[in-house]
Design an enzyme around this catalytic site. Structure first.
Site, PDB file in Angstrom:
ATOM      1  N   GLU A  79       0.818  -1.221   0.000  1.00 48.68           N
ATOM      2  CA  GLU A  79       0.000   0.000   0.000  1.00 48.68           C
ATOM      3  C   GLU A  79       0.845   1.262   0.000  1.00 48.68           C
ATOM      4  O   GLU A  79       0.492   2.260  -0.642  1.00 48.68           O
ATOM      5  CB  GLU A  79      -0.937   0.004   1.214  1.00 48.68           C
ATOM      6  CG  GLU A  79      -2.026   1.069   1.174  1.00 48.68           C
ATOM      7  CD  GLU A  79      -1.624   2.407   1.789  1.00 48.68           C
ATOM      8  OE1 GLU A  79      -2.402   3.368   1.658  1.00 48.68           O
ATOM      9  OE2 GLU A  79      -0.530   2.498   2.397  1.00 48.68           O
ATOM     10  N   GLU A  80       1.969   1.231   0.714  1.00 51.81           N
ATOM     11  CA  GLU A  80       2.792   2.434   0.830  1.00 51.81           C
ATOM     12  C   GLU A  80       3.558   2.751  -0.459  1.00 51.81           C
ATOM     13  O   GLU A  80       4.134   3.839  -0.579  1.00 51.81           O
ATOM     14  CB  GLU A  80       3.789   2.277   1.983  1.00 51.81           C
ATOM     15  CG  GLU A  80       3.152   2.100   3.355  1.00 51.81           C
ATOM     16  CD  GLU A  80       2.508   3.365   3.904  1.00 51.81           C
ATOM     17  OE1 GLU A  80       2.588   4.409   3.222  1.00 51.81           O
ATOM     18  OE2 GLU A  80       1.928   3.295   5.000  1.00 51.81           O
ATOM     19  N   ASP A 124      -8.009   1.644   7.755  1.00 51.47           N
ATOM     20  CA  ASP A 124      -6.702   2.294   7.723  1.00 51.47           C
ATOM     21  C   ASP A 124      -6.650   3.286   8.878  1.00 51.47           C
ATOM     22  O   ASP A 124      -7.541   3.295   9.742  1.00 51.47           O
ATOM     23  CB  ASP A 124      -6.466   2.975   6.372  1.00 51.47           C
ATOM     24  CG  ASP A 124      -4.984   3.019   5.972  1.00 51.47           C
ATOM     25  OD1 ASP A 124      -4.128   3.253   6.864  1.00 51.47           O
ATOM     26  OD2 ASP A 124      -4.674   2.825   4.790  1.00 51.47           O
TER      27      ASP A 124
END
Length: 339
Positions: free
Chosen positions: A201-202, A224
């Site tokens: 995701e990052e 999140d």
């Protein structure tokens, strides 16, 4: 809640693209609770309850964390690296680090000196990590190119039920969705639950896309973290709204969130006496929800966030009351959906 499980997630190094240590721990732990555990070539872990149900609710939280990737070892035995994800460069000089190697963790320290702290446009390429090596050849006995680096900052309990750690973004989300699956099963949930700890995701958000494309969910609940507005240094809270630590799970008014799912989540919260907060987004959410929403023929999503202070630092702060309420809220949604 199993705090030892949370501490286990947080203690494993899972820099984006190299999430294996955390994912292996997660898989081993969830073997006792999931009806099925699915994996893929990228390292996503999907824990399934009630796979026979025609309704498939995807729970998604990203397992990766920000950090560094080793690119070079100098003649003097210092380690150099590049960013993986949105690190804050100024948090690294003078700090202790952990390096994940094939033989386990190697400890080090990022060189820190006054002129470095004054440097404009500081980059990861400016860092020199000292592991105590005497030379390049000596360092190569312990560290290899492609190893990953994180700040040496484990979980600590604060007063009033709050905790601090690196990588609460978003391992706290992984903890929540797995605990919600467990709790929903305890409550007799009959709906299919697919709790996905996604990779990347990052950096790329590939894990969320792959997982959703293969699950083909009826809908998705994405968990999140989100910025609190009750500490220093943030932009105008009028842009997103007030978000308070300890104020409860945060629902997002976003163009990609299905209003009916926000309403259903609010009804669940009211029914079990949990307070929620609201934040606003003008466009995309910049979470895995964006990727999931556009998979298959379109997936309705709802985004539930945990208030967080000091995001992307070694001292992120969360409130365990928010975490508990988020678990209970999602478990209620799962148990009552379709009834």
């Amino acid at each position: 809640m199993d705090k030892q499980f949370l501490n286990g997630l947080l203690s494993r190094i899972s820099v984006s693209g190299c999430e294996e240590p955390g994912q292996e721990f997660l898989k081993e732990y969830m073997n006792a609770y999931a009806d099925e555990i699915r994996t893929d070539e990228m390292g996503d872990i999907i824990c399934v309850a009630n796979p026979e149900s025609p309704i498939r609710i995807m729970l998604s939280a990203h397992a990766d964390e920000i950090g560094l990737l080793v690119t070079r070892i100098t003649d003097e035995g210092r380690i150099q690296a590049i960013e993986r994800g949105g690190i804050i460069q100024g948090t690294y000089p003078g700090q202790k680090v952990q390096i994940q190697t094939k033989n386990g963790i190697v400890y080090g320290a990022v060189e820190g000196y006054r002129d470095l702290y004054k440097k404009e446009n500081l980059k990861a390429a400016d860092f020199l990590i000292d592991i105590g090596a005497l030379s390049k050849e000596n360092a190569e006995q312990y560290v290899a190119l492609g190893d990953t680096v994180v700040l040496d900052s484990g979980m600590r309990e604060l007063v009033n039920g709050r905790i601090t750690s690196r990588a609460l973004d978003d391992k706290i989300g992984v903890f929540i969705i797995m605990e919600a699956l467990k709790r929903a099963k305890e409550k007799g949930c009959k709906t299919g639950v697919y709790a996905a700890a996604t990779v990347g995701e990052e950096t790329t958000k590939n894990g969320a896309y792959w997982s959703s494309a293969r699950i083909q969910p009826t809908l998705a609940i994405v968990v999140d973290v989100t910025y609190c507005t009750d500490y220093s240094g943030l932009s105008n809270p009028a842009e997103a709204g007030d978000v308070l630590l300890g104020g409860g799970p945060v629902l997002c008014n976003s163009p990609i969130v299905a209003k009916a799912l926000n309403d259903r989540m609010t009804e669940c919260a009211d029914r079990i006496g949990i307070k929620t907060q609201r934040e606003a987004a003008s466009r995309l959410s910049y979470t895995d929800a964006d990727q999931i929403h556009f998979t298959n023929q379109g997936v309705p999503i709802v985004l539930v966030s945990i208030p967080l202070r000091n995001m992307h630092t070694p001292g992120e702060v969360a409130d365990m009351k928010d975490v508990e309420n988020c678990i209970e809220l999602i478990a209620e949604f799962l148990t009552t959906y379709g009834n």
